[in-house]
Design an enzyme around this catalytic site. Structure first.
Site, short mmCIF file in Angstrom:
data_model
loop_
_atom_site.label_atom_id
_atom_site.label_comp_id
_atom_site.label_asym_id
_atom_site.label_seq_id
_atom_site.Cartn_x
_atom_site.Cartn_y
_atom_site.Cartn_z
N ASP A 137 24.20 36.02 -15.00
CA ASP A 137 23.46 36.90 -15.58
C ASP A 137 22.69 37.13 -14.19
O ASP A 137 22.06 36.22 -13.57
CB ASP A 137 22.46 36.78 -16.59
CG ASP A 137 23.17 36.85 -17.84
OD1 ASP A 137 24.20 37.37 -18.08
OD2 ASP A 137 22.54 36.74 -18.73
N HIS A 141 24.52 44.86 -17.78
CA HIS A 141 23.38 44.10 -18.41
C HIS A 141 22.27 44.96 -18.66
O HIS A 141 21.22 44.62 -18.69
CB HIS A 141 23.02 42.86 -17.31
CG HIS A 141 22.05 41.81 -18.03
ND1 HIS A 141 22.49 41.31 -19.26
CD2 HIS A 141 21.32 40.96 -17.48
CE1 HIS A 141 21.60 40.30 -19.61
NE2 HIS A 141 20.88 40.15 -18.69
N HIS A 159 16.83 46.16 -18.57
CA HIS A 159 16.88 44.93 -19.11
C HIS A 159 15.99 44.86 -20.57
O HIS A 159 15.24 43.89 -20.89
CB HIS A 159 16.54 43.90 -18.46
CG HIS A 159 16.90 42.30 -18.81
ND1 HIS A 159 16.07 41.58 -19.43
CD2 HIS A 159 18.13 41.70 -18.55
CE1 HIS A 159 16.42 40.40 -19.66
NE2 HIS A 159 17.69 40.30 -19.05
N HIS A 212 22.60 31.35 -14.79
CA HIS A 212 21.94 32.39 -14.04
C HIS A 212 21.89 31.99 -12.46
O HIS A 212 21.79 30.91 -12.08
CB HIS A 212 20.37 32.23 -14.49
CG HIS A 212 20.04 32.73 -15.74
ND1 HIS A 212 20.37 32.14 -17.20
CD2 HIS A 212 19.68 33.85 -16.05
CE1 HIS A 212 20.19 32.62 -18.09
NE2 HIS A 212 19.90 33.97 -17.41
#
Length: 270
Positions: free
Chosen positions: A80, A131, A135, A229
């Protein structure tokens, strides 16, 4: 779009089980807007992770995934990328050296500030996923906002990179609902959750590469969709060692495209 990407998308859409027929059935029932938080149940000794039965039913109905085949020693590496913390280049260097495919789920901020890194991801054969632009928790905003968040990112991605292949969605914050799964599928997305993760995103609480290595290896299992991440210094420093040890144990790193093709083939040839 690359010819192989067109072929993959054709297989994926076919594998949704005749999408438009499914869609008409979905319209006939009440779809829940209850906000759900993705979680999974890790197991010991490389046994497959599990998830809430209701969550699994929803993913099956709306063509989402959280894990590959638990009998297949394949691993699916995903990152991500909400913002850049200086470690993605190192991650990409390791992936290139080890010849490992990955998927990077980006936000609008990442898209507009890290164009060079995104172009490198594409050039080196990685998947770039959606994504959302800002967000938000998708099940907690309006249908129109969800459409804007996903469409804006995809359109700007195409404008900036010239690429339009973006079939995968990582729901921000791991939040979803039946309604958000249905809507995002209608927009052409496959929701990708995960069966392996650890608390790696706190940049002021990094504990070293050995810690990251242990956390990841303690959770490895056949079919893992791995969520890491790229803001984590620990992840970047442990990644090469993780890849080497997983391969030593007989695992192979595969792409999400490979996972979806296998999923489609199992649907038609169980």
């Amino acid at each position: 779009m690359r010819h192989w990407a067109v072929w993959v998308m054709a297989v994926v859409l076919l594998g949704t089980g005749l999408f438009f027929i499914q869609h008409s059935v979905t319209d006939a029932k009440q779809i829940s807007s209850e906000v759900l938080n993705w979680n999974f149940k890790p197991a010991k000794d490389q046994q497959p992770a599990d998830a809430d039965p209701h969550y699994k039913e929803l993913l099956k109905e709306y063509d989402g995934v959280f894990m590959g085949c638990p009998q297949d020693k394949s691993l699916y590496l995903t990152f991500d990328n909400g913002y850049e913390n200086g470690y993605t280049k190192q991650v990409l260097d390791v992936l290139k050296e080890k010849e490992v495919p990955a998927a990077f789920f980006i936000t609008g901020h990442y898209l507009t500030t890290e164009t060079d890194l995104i172009n490198r991801m594409i050039k080196e054969g990685h998947i770039v996923g959606n994504h959302s632009y800002h967000h938000p928790s998708l099940p907690e905003v309006s249908e129109e906002r969800v459409k804007r968040e996903l469409t804006k990112l995809k359109e700007e991605y195409k404008e900036i990179t010239g690429e339009e292949y973006m079939p995968y969605l990582r729901p921000p914050q791991g939040k979803f609902s039946e309604e958000s799964l249905s809507l995002s599928r209608d927009l052409g997305y496959i929701n990708v959750f995960w069966s392996l993760a650890y608390k790696d995103w706190e940049t002021d609480n990094q504990k070293g590469a050995d810690y990251a290595y242990e956390q990841i290896m303690n959770r490895i299992h056949p079919g893992s969709i791995m969520l890491l991440h790229s803001v984590s210094k620990d992840n970047a420093e442990a990644l090469g060692r993780v890849i080497d040890e997983c391969r030593k144990q007989g695992y192979e790193f595969k792409s999400l495209d490979d996972l979806m093709m296998k999923k489609t083939m199992r649907k038609f040839h169980p």
